[in-house]
Motif scaffolding. Structure first.
Motif, PDB file in Angstrom:
ATOM      1  N   GLU A  14       0.534  -1.116   0.090  1.00 40.15           N
ATOM      2  CA  GLU A  14       0.059   0.135   0.340  1.00 40.15           C
ATOM      3  C   GLU A  14       1.200   1.889   0.527  1.00 40.15           C
ATOM      4  N   GLU A  15       2.015   1.519   0.200  1.00 34.68           N
ATOM      5  CA  GLU A  15       2.790   2.319   0.820  1.00 34.68           C
ATOM      6  C   GLU A  15       2.976   2.835  -0.574  1.00 34.68           C
ATOM      7  N   VAL A  16       3.785   1.823  -1.145  1.00 37.24           N
ATOM      8  CA  VAL A  16       4.988   1.674  -2.691  1.00 37.24           C
ATOM      9  C   VAL A  16       3.525   2.188  -3.359  1.00 37.24           C
ATOM     10  N   LEU A  17       2.126   1.420  -3.664  1.00 35.91           N
ATOM     11  CA  LEU A  17       0.800   2.353  -4.433  1.00 35.91           C
ATOM     12  C   LEU A  17       0.742   4.152  -3.828  1.00 35.91           C
ATOM     13  N   MET A  18       0.341   4.531  -2.524  1.00 37.10           N
ATOM     14  CA  MET A  18       0.219   5.864  -2.448  1.00 37.10           C
ATOM     15  C   MET A  18       1.565   6.726  -3.134  1.00 37.10           C
ATOM     16  N   ALA A  19       2.819   5.863  -2.826  1.00 34.81           N
ATOM     17  CA  ALA A  19       3.607   6.887  -3.291  1.00 34.81           C
ATOM     18  C   ALA A  19       3.671   6.872  -4.568  1.00 34.81           C
ATOM     19  N   ARG A  20       3.292   6.446  -5.468  1.00 33.81           N
ATOM     20  CA  ARG A  20       3.271   6.928  -7.016  1.00 33.81           C
ATOM     21  C   ARG A  20       2.386   7.035  -7.147  1.00 33.81           C
ATOM     22  N   ALA A  21       1.402   7.248  -6.557  1.00 31.74           N
ATOM     23  CA  ALA A  21       0.290   8.218  -6.936  1.00 31.74           C
ATOM     24  C   ALA A  21       0.920   9.060  -6.838  1.00 31.74           C
ATOM     25  N   PHE A  22       0.896   9.376  -5.442  1.00 29.19           N
ATOM     26  CA  PHE A  22       1.876  10.586  -4.989  1.00 29.19           C
ATOM     27  C   PHE A  22       2.683  11.812  -6.721  1.00 29.19           C
ATOM     28  N   PRO A  43      10.488   4.691  -4.713  1.00 31.01           N
ATOM     29  CA  PRO A  43       9.003   5.285  -5.001  1.00 31.01           C
ATOM     30  C   PRO A  43       8.738   5.976  -3.166  1.00 31.01           C
ATOM     31  N   VAL A  44       8.570   5.340  -2.314  1.00 29.78           N
ATOM     32  CA  VAL A  44       8.724   5.725  -1.353  1.00 29.78           C
ATOM     33  C   VAL A  44       9.301   7.014  -0.728  1.00 29.78           C
ATOM     34  N   GLN A  45      11.006   7.108  -0.121  1.00 27.13           N
ATOM     35  CA  GLN A  45      11.587   7.801   0.074  1.00 27.13           C
ATOM     36  C   GLN A  45      11.334   8.907  -0.988  1.00 27.13           C
ATOM     37  N   ALA A  46      11.110   8.777  -2.118  1.00 29.80           N
ATOM     38  CA  ALA A  46      11.457   9.882  -3.050  1.00 29.80           C
ATOM     39  C   ALA A  46      10.159  10.725  -3.043  1.00 29.80           C
ATOM     40  N   ALA A  47       9.345  10.492  -3.254  1.00 29.00           N
ATOM     41  CA  ALA A  47       7.978  10.633  -2.528  1.00 29.00           C
ATOM     42  C   ALA A  47       7.844  11.465  -0.780  1.00 29.00           C
ATOM     43  N   GLU A  48       8.766  10.691  -0.027  1.00 29.96           N
ATOM     44  CA  GLU A  48       8.664  11.913   1.339  1.00 29.96           C
ATOM     45  C   GLU A  48       9.830  12.840   0.858  1.00 29.96           C
ATOM     46  N   ALA A  49      10.911  12.207   0.513  1.00 34.59           N
ATOM     47  CA  ALA A  49      11.547  13.911   0.368  1.00 34.59           C
ATOM     48  C   ALA A  49      11.097  14.930  -0.764  1.00 34.59           C
ATOM     49  N   ILE A  50      10.479  14.378  -1.821  1.00 31.66           N
ATOM     50  CA  ILE A  50       9.853  15.773  -2.509  1.00 31.66           C
ATOM     51  C   ILE A  50       8.447  16.313  -0.975  1.00 31.66           C
ATOM     52  N   ARG A  51       8.138  15.629  -0.426  1.00 35.17           N
ATOM     53  CA  ARG A  51       6.774  16.170   0.633  1.00 35.17           C
ATOM     54  C   ARG A  51       7.824  17.491   1.372  1.00 35.17           C
ATOM     55  N   ALA A  52       8.549  16.744   1.860  1.00 43.70           N
ATOM     56  CA  ALA A  52       9.555  17.034   2.861  1.00 43.70           C
ATOM     57  C   ALA A  52      10.911  18.244   2.092  1.00 43.70           C
ATOM     58  N   VAL A  87      -1.846   0.808 -12.039  1.00 43.96           N
ATOM     59  CA  VAL A  87      -0.481   0.109 -12.248  1.00 43.96           C
ATOM     60  C   VAL A  87       0.963   0.078 -12.069  1.00 43.96           C
ATOM     61  N   VAL A  88       2.037  -0.084 -11.622  1.00 47.62           N
ATOM     62  CA  VAL A  88       3.211   0.727 -11.069  1.00 47.62           C
ATOM     63  C   VAL A  88       4.075  -0.475 -11.419  1.00 47.62           C
ATOM     64  N   PRO A  89       5.385  -0.009 -11.552  1.00 43.64           N
ATOM     65  CA  PRO A  89       6.429  -1.086 -11.655  1.00 43.64           C
ATOM     66  C   PRO A  89       6.303  -2.169 -11.060  1.00 43.64           C
ATOM     67  N   GLU A  90       6.214  -1.826  -9.979  1.00 42.54           N
ATOM     68  CA  GLU A  90       6.557  -3.116  -8.792  1.00 42.54           C
ATOM     69  C   GLU A  90       5.541  -4.096  -8.628  1.00 42.54           C
ATOM     70  N   SER A  91       4.332  -4.232  -9.790  1.00 41.57           N
ATOM     71  CA  SER A  91       3.291  -4.617  -9.775  1.00 41.57           C
ATOM     72  C   SER A  91       3.476  -6.390 -11.122  1.00 41.57           C
TER      73      SER A  91
END
Length: 416
Positions: A14-22, A43-52, A87-91
Motif C-alpha cells: 500500500e505504501e508503494v502504491l500511495m507513493a507512486r500515485a503521489f 518511490p517511497v523515499q522519493a515521495a517523502e523527500a519531495i513532500r519535505a 498499475v506500477v512498476p512493482e506490480s
C-alpha cells in the motif's frame, strides 16, 4: 487508506502504491530528474523527500508547484469510482517487456543529462512512466509482446481511414493487438478496424480516463474498456494538454512491436510518434499516399529519408515482414527455394518447428525474445537453435539469429 483500495493491484504494498500515485500527480510525464530520483531511492523515499522539500533544484522545479496539494488517496478513490486501476512498476501487470527499450534509452539519456544537456526535448523524452492509470480487461503486461501501433492524421482522408481499418483488421485477425491514441481520423479508424475482427484494442490517452478525449469518441473508449484497455499517465481529472500528447506518444511507440504511420503532415503528432519509435530502435513503417495529398507528406518524408527510418508498407503482409513471425506469413502454393525446405521442416521435432515459426521474417533475434514469441522455455529454445542451424534454416552472428538468406521470404515467396 480505505481497505477496498489496499488491494490495488493485488499483493501490492500500500505504501508503494500511495507513493507512486503521489509522484504521478506532482510530476509531468517523462521528467528526467524525477525518474532518476525514483530509480535511485525508490518511490517511497522519493515521495517523502519531495513532500519535505529535501530535493535538488531540478526535482524541485519539476514538483514544487503541486507537491503541497497532491492528494494520492483522492486520486485513487476517484479512479475506483470510474473502474480505473493504478498499475506500477512493482506490480505483476507492469509491461516490463514493452518498456525495456524505454529503460535502456532513458539510462543513455541520463548520461547526457548529467553531463550538462539539461533541457528537455520539446517532443518529449524517452523516459519510462512512473505509473499508469488503466481501465479494461486486457492484462497490461501482455501488451507489447505481439502488438502494432497504428497512428496518423486527425484530419484523415477517406483513403487513409480505409487503409488504417484494413491494416488493423488484418493484423487483429492474425492475433496482433492494435494500439493507438483514440483520436479522430486514423486512430479511430484503426481501433474500429480491430473491433471488426477482435474485441481487443488499446487506447493510450493524454488525459484522465474518467472522461474520454475527444468527447466525440466516448463510445469508442467505452467499447475499448469493455474488452481491451484504456491507458493514461494522467490521474483522473487531468485535462489533456499539448505536452501530454507529445509525451503520450512515446508510450504508444513503446507498446507496439512496430509502428505504422498511415497519414501524417510533416509536423504532426504522428511524426512525433514516429521519431519516438526510431529512438527506441523499433521497426517504423509508413504508408504512401497520393503525391498531391498534404496528409501524406510526412509519410513520404519518412520513406525518403536517407537514414532509411521507415519501411514502405501497403498491406498487412508488408507489415508482417517487418514485425511478424514466419508462421504469420501466408503459405505460397509453390515451395520456396531451396525446394526441400518443407521436407526439412517436416523432419524437425515439434519444439524446433515452433522455434522456427517464432522467427521474425527478416530481423535478427536473441534466444530470450524467441522464448517470449513462442511461449517455450529459454532452455527449449537454446536446444532447438543448433538443430535449426545445422538444417540450414537459420544463421547465427553477433546480432543473434535470423532466418537463413536462402530461406527468407520475399514479397513473392513466403516461408511455410
Amino acid at each position: 487508506m480505505r481497505s477496498d483500495l489496499a488491494t490495488w493491484p493485488l499483493g501490492m504494498n500500500e505504501e508503494v502504491l500511495m507513493a507512486r500515485a503521489f509522484l504521478n500527480r506532482v510530476a509531468e510525464p517523462a521528467s528526467i530528474p524525477v525518474w532518476d530520483m525514483v530509480r535511485r531511492d525508490g518511490p517511497v523515499q522519493a515521495a517523502e523527500a519531495i513532500r519535505a522539500g529535501r530535493v535538488d533544484d531540478c526535482v524541485s522545479d519539476a514538483t514544487a508547484a503541486r507537491a503541497a496539494h497532491a492528494d494520492p488517496l483522492a486520486d485513487l478513490e476517484a479512479a475506483h469510482r470510474h473502474g480505473i486501476r493504478l498499475v506500477v512498476p512493482e506490480s505483476d501487470e507492469w509491461p516490463h517487456f514493452a518498456f525495456a527499450a524505454l529503460e535502456a534509452t532513458a539510462l543513455r539519456r541520463l548520461e547526457t543529462y548529467r553531463s550538462g544537456q539539461r533541457r528537455h526535448a520539446e517532443g518529449g523524452e524517452l523516459i519510462p512512466p512512473l505509473a499508469l492509470w488503466v481501465r479494461g480487461t486486457t492484462d497490461l503486461a501482455s501488451v507489447g509482446v505481439r502488438s502494432v501501433s497504428i497512428v496518423g492524421a486527425r484530419a484523415a482522408t477517406p483513403y487513409g481511414e480505409r487503409v488504417a481499418r484494413e491494416l488493423a483488421s488484418g493484423l487483429a485477425e492474425r492475433g496482433f493487438l492494435v494500439v493507438s491514441g483514440g483520436a479522430y481520423g486514423i486512430d479511430a479508424a484503426a481501433h474500429r478496424g480491430a473491433f471488426a475482427v477482435a474485441q481487443e484494442t488499446v487506447v493510450v490517452s493524454a488525459g484522465g480516463l474518467d472522461r474520454a478525449y475527444p468527447p466525440g469518441n466516448t463510445a469508442l473508449f467505452e467499447r475499448a474498456a469493455e474488452s481491451g484497455l484504456l491507458i493514461s499517465e494522467s490521474p483522473p481529472g487531468s485535462a489533456p494538454q499539448r505536452r501530454r500528447f507529445l509525451t503520450r506518444n512515446r508510450v504508444i511507440a513503446a507498446l507496439g512491436t512496430g509502428t505504422v504511420v498511415v497519414e501524417a503532415a510533416r509536423r504532426s503528432g504522428a511524426m512525433n510518434t514516429a521519431h519516438h519509435c526510431v529512438g527506441l530502435g523499433r521497426p517504423l513503417m509508413a504508408v504512401p499516399g497520393p503525391v498531391t495529398s498534404a496528409m501524406s507528406v510526412g509519410c513520404h518524408a519518412l520513406i525518403a529519408a536517407e537514414s532509411g527510418a521507415a519501411r514502405l508498407v501497403s498491406d498487412v503482409d508488408d507489415v508482417l515482414l517487418m514485425i511478424g513471425s514466419a508462421g504469420d506469413l501466408p503459405v505460397d502454393p509453390q515451395p520456396p527455394s531451396p525446394p526441400d525446405l518443407r521436407s526439412r521442416l517436416d523432419q524437425l521435432d515439434q519444439p524446433a518447428r515452433q522455434v522456427f515459426d517464432g522467427f521474425p521474417a527478416r530481423a535478427w533475434v536473441h534466444p530470450d525474445r524467441l522464448a517470449v514469441r513462442t511461449g517455450l522455455s529459454p532452455l527449449a529454445v537454446i536446444r532447438a537453435l543448433p538443430i535449426l542451424e545445422m538444417s540450414g534454416l537459420i544463421e547465427a552472428a553477433d546480432g543473434g539469429y535470423r532466418i537463413a538468406r536462402a530461406t527468407r521470404p520475399t514479397t513473392s515467396t513466403q516461408a511455410p
